[in-house]
Design a protein around this motif. Structure first.
Motif, short mmCIF file in Angstrom:
data_model
loop_
_atom_site.label_atom_id
_atom_site.label_comp_id
_atom_site.label_asym_id
_atom_site.label_seq_id
_atom_site.Cartn_x
_atom_site.Cartn_y
_atom_site.Cartn_z
N THR A 215 -47.73 29.75 2.62
CA THR A 215 -48.12 28.97 3.79
C THR A 215 -49.63 28.76 3.83
OG1 THR A 215 -46.25 29.90 5.00
CG2 THR A 215 -47.93 28.80 6.31
N GLU B 185 -51.59 25.18 3.45
CA GLU B 185 -52.48 24.71 4.51
C GLU B 185 -53.87 24.40 3.98
OE1 GLU B 185 -50.42 26.67 8.49
OE2 GLU B 185 -52.14 27.72 7.59
N GLU C 274 -53.42 20.76 6.58
CA GLU C 274 -52.46 20.53 7.64
C GLU C 274 -51.77 21.86 7.96
OE1 GLU C 274 -48.66 17.67 8.71
OE2 GLU C 274 -49.15 17.96 6.60
N GLN C 275 -51.55 22.14 9.23
CA GLN C 275 -50.81 23.34 9.58
C GLN C 275 -49.37 23.21 9.11
OE1 GLN C 275 -51.28 24.00 13.82
NE2 GLN C 275 -52.78 25.58 13.40
N GLN D 224 -45.40 24.58 9.45
CA GLN D 224 -44.46 25.24 10.36
C GLN D 224 -43.16 25.54 9.63
OE1 GLN D 224 -43.81 22.56 13.61
NE2 GLN D 224 -42.73 21.06 12.39
N GLN E 291 -42.77 22.90 6.54
CA GLN E 291 -42.95 21.49 6.89
C GLN E 291 -44.34 21.29 7.50
OE1 GLN E 291 -41.10 19.76 10.62
NE2 GLN E 291 -39.66 19.01 9.08
N ARG F 38 -46.88 20.25 10.10
CA ARG F 38 -46.73 20.17 11.57
C ARG F 38 -46.98 18.75 12.08
NH1 ARG F 38 -47.09 24.55 15.58
NH2 ARG F 38 -47.14 25.80 13.70
N ARG G 204 -44.65 16.06 9.41
CA ARG G 204 -43.21 16.36 9.43
C ARG G 204 -42.59 16.23 8.03
NH1 ARG G 204 -43.83 18.93 13.80
NH2 ARG G 204 -43.40 17.93 15.78
N LYS H 130 -40.83 31.11 15.13
CA LYS H 130 -40.85 30.24 13.96
C LYS H 130 -42.07 30.54 13.08
CE LYS H 130 -38.31 26.39 15.95
NZ LYS H 130 -38.26 24.96 16.17
N THR H 131 -42.58 31.76 13.21
CA THR H 131 -43.74 32.16 12.44
C THR H 131 -43.34 32.41 10.98
OG1 THR H 131 -44.59 33.26 14.41
CG2 THR H 131 -45.64 33.84 12.33
#
Length: 193
Positions: free
Chosen positions: A44, A48, A53-54, A56, A90, A92, A95, A122-123
């Motif tokens: 993750t 990022e 981009e963050q 999720q 995905q 954030r 999408r 959802k972490t």
């Protein structure tokens, strides 16, 4: 020719052998694809940083099930309860689904707070480890290239398009607590963002 020979020694032998076993030539992968397949960092965070981009988690399924047969690599016997989890990583904002992951977690080897975060939020797992300061050791077991088949729908690709993947296990307190396989389309992460 000397460049090819020099490159063969840039990667750990076990990782090189895993790629070769599945006919994946590291020289044909982009730099970022090689990073995704061969590093043991938190995926993750790596995504990022690369995508800016963050990321999720989108849970596809997460169930407590008894394993149907012994799994020696996880030190589990037939019938042991495990968490069978399937998720997407995905963007954030975009999408866009970047990674499909399936994992087996051993709940009896996880802290109560960790289990709570895993089931109730959802972490991403890597962020839970970081937030709870869980010491981990990751061991990459395998890499693969295979047709996407049913997973194609998550990436808007053809079922015959290839996915690249890595499988690794995670240890905490000297015991394997999780085995995860992360997959992404071979067509992803080819060019710089």
């Amino acid at each position: 020719m000397s460049q090819v020979i020099a490159n063969e020694h840039l990667m750990r032998d076990d990782l090189q052998q895993s790629l070769e076993r599945h006919h994946i030539n590291p020289a044909t992968l982009s730099t970022f694809q090689r990073i995704l397949l061969t590093t043991d960092g938190t995926l993750t965070d790596i995504l990022e940083a690369y995508l800016f981009e963050q990321i999720q988690v989108v849970k596809i399924s997460q169930n407590l099930i008894p394993i149907p047969k012994s799994l020696p690599i996880m030190e589990l016997v037939e019938g042991t309860d495990v968490i069978d989890r399937r998720i997407l990583l995905q963007g954030r904002i975009s999408r866009k689904n970047y990674i499909y992951a399936e994992s087996i977690l051993v709940p009896e080897r996880l802290d109560d707070n960790f289990r709570h975060e895993l089931f109730k939020t959802k972490t991403p797992i890597g962020k839970i480890w970081l937030e709870q300061k869980v010491e981990t050791f990751k061991e990459i077991l395998d890499s693969a290239k295979e047709p996407a088949q049913d997973l194609a729908k998550y990436f808007t690709i053809e079922p015959s398009d290839n996915l690249l993947s890595r499988t690794y296990r995670v240890f905490t307190n000297g015991k394997p607590v999780m085995m995860i396989t992360e997959k992404f389309p071979e067509s992803y992460f080819i060019n710089s963002v």
